[in-house]
Write a protein that holds these residues in place. Sequence first.
Motif, PDB file in Angstrom:
ATOM      1  N   SER A  91       0.830  -1.196   0.000  1.00  0.00           N
ATOM      2  CA  SER A  91       0.000   0.000   0.000  1.00  0.00           C
ATOM      3  C   SER A  91       0.871   1.255   0.000  1.00  0.00           C
ATOM      4  CB  SER A  91      -0.898   0.006   1.236  1.00  0.00           C
ATOM      5  OG  SER A  91      -1.529   1.260   1.386  1.00  0.00           O
ATOM      6  N   PRO A  92       0.763   2.113  -1.019  1.00  0.00           N
ATOM      7  CA  PRO A  92       1.550   3.352  -1.013  1.00  0.00           C
ATOM      8  C   PRO A  92       1.229   4.242   0.173  1.00  0.00           C
ATOM      9  CG  PRO A  92       0.607   2.935  -3.186  1.00  0.00           C
ATOM     10  CD  PRO A  92      -0.033   1.979  -2.240  1.00  0.00           C
ATOM     11  N   VAL A  93      -0.046   4.239   0.608  1.00  0.00           N
ATOM     12  CA  VAL A  93      -0.436   5.094   1.733  1.00  0.00           C
ATOM     13  C   VAL A  93       0.254   4.631   3.014  1.00  0.00           C
ATOM     14  CG1 VAL A  93      -2.356   5.857   3.149  1.00  0.00           C
ATOM     15  CG2 VAL A  93      -2.647   5.658   0.666  1.00  0.00           C
ATOM     16  N   LYS A  94       0.237   3.333   3.268  1.00  0.00           N
ATOM     17  CA  LYS A  94       0.859   2.816   4.483  1.00  0.00           C
ATOM     18  C   LYS A  94       2.363   3.062   4.485  1.00  0.00           C
ATOM     19  CE  LYS A  94      -2.517  -0.814   5.490  1.00  0.00           C
ATOM     20  NZ  LYS A  94      -2.741  -2.274   5.648  1.00  0.00           N
ATOM     21  N   ARG A  95       2.999   2.834   3.343  1.00  0.00           N
ATOM     22  CA  ARG A  95       4.452   3.045   3.277  1.00  0.00           C
ATOM     23  C   ARG A  95       4.784   4.528   3.415  1.00  0.00           C
ATOM     24  NH1 ARG A  95       3.939  -1.443   4.081  1.00  0.00           N
ATOM     25  NH2 ARG A  95       4.930  -3.251   3.108  1.00  0.00           N
TER      26      ARG A  95
END
Length: 376
Positions: A345-349
Amino acid sequence: MSTPPTSGPQPPDRGEPSAAERRRWRQYLADEKAEAATYRYLAERRQGEERDILLALADAERRHEEHWRQLLGHEADKPTRPSLRNRMLGLLARRFGSVFVLALAQRAEGRSPYSDDPSATSAMAADEQIHEEVIRGLATRGRTRLSGNFRAAVFGANDGLVSNLALVMAIGATGVSSTFILFSGIAGLLAGALSMGAGEYVSVRSQRELLEASRPTQVTLSAAKSLDIDANELVLVYRARGMSREAAEHRAAERMGLFTCDCDPSLSLWPEKMEEAAGDDHESVGTGIGAALSSFCFFASGAIIPVLPYLFGMGGLSAVVLSCTLVGIALLLTGGVVGLLSGASPVKRGLRQLAIGLGAAAVTYALGLLFGTGPA
C-alpha cells in the motif's frame, strides 16, 4: 468470432436482475474494457515474451467482458465510464508504460470483487487471482532491473531529508538566529552528501577489488603443459572454484590437451565465458565515481528541503512548521513510491516514512529545547 466468456460453471439464473445489479455489471464491463486496453498499451512498449504475456492478459479481460455483455444484453452498449483507478492506469500506460503501471495493475487485480459477486463465475474469480501473479512476475522483472539504483536513490534522498531536518530542528530549538540555522543546515547538507559520496566510492571500489581478487587468472594456460598428467593438480584448481569433480576433470583434460575423456562436453567452461561472467559482475557493481556522484546528488536533493524556508529569509516557528511540512510531503512521496514498486500500500508506506522522519525531528527538537535557550 469471439471466444466463450469463461470456462467452468455459470452463475445461476436468478430471474430478472435489479437496476443496481445492472449498474454493477455495466461498471464491470467498462472496467474490463479499460483493463484490456491498458494491457494492450503496455504491450506496445514491449517485445518478445513480455509482449505476448500482456496481449494474452488483454484477451482474458476480453473474455470477461463478453460474460458481462451476455448478462446485460441490449444494455451492454449503454455508456459507462471505467472507475477512476482504471482511467488513471490507462492514462499512465499510454504516457509511460513503466514498472509503476505494472505495480498499480498488480494491486488492481488483487482487489477484484469477483470472488464475492454471485454474478461472476468461479473461473473468472480464479482468473483475476492468476492475473495478479502474472503481473507480479512482470513487475518483478522491472523491479529487479532498477532495484540497485532505486535503493540508492531512495536511501540517499530519505537520509538527506531526515538527517538534515533533525539537525535544523535541533539547532532551531536552541533559540539561535535564523542565519546560524541556515549555515548549519547547509553545512549538514555538504557534510552528509560528501560523507555519502565518499562512503559509496569506498564501498564500490572495495567490492570491485574483491571481485578482481576473486577472478580466476590464466596461470593454468602456462603451467598446464608442465604438470604431471597422472597427478593432474588442475582438478584441484577447478574444484576450488566450485566445480563438481566431473566438471573439474573434464576442464583439466581440456587444459592439458586431452580431449579423449568420456566426460559430457557440455561441462566445458571456456575462458571467454569466464571473462564475460567477470565483466558482468563488474558492470553490475558500477564505478566508484558514478556511485559517489549519485549518492552525493540524492542526499543533497533531500537535505536541501529542510533548509528552503531559511534560504528565503524565514525564521522562528513559521520556518520550523514550513520545513516540517515540506519534508513531510517529500517523505510521503518517497514512501509511496517504495510501496508502489513493492506491491504494498503506497499510503501505508508513505505514512511509515512520515512517522519515522518526523519522529526523529521531534526528538532532536525536544533535545534542542532542553539544552538551548528557548525559541528565537
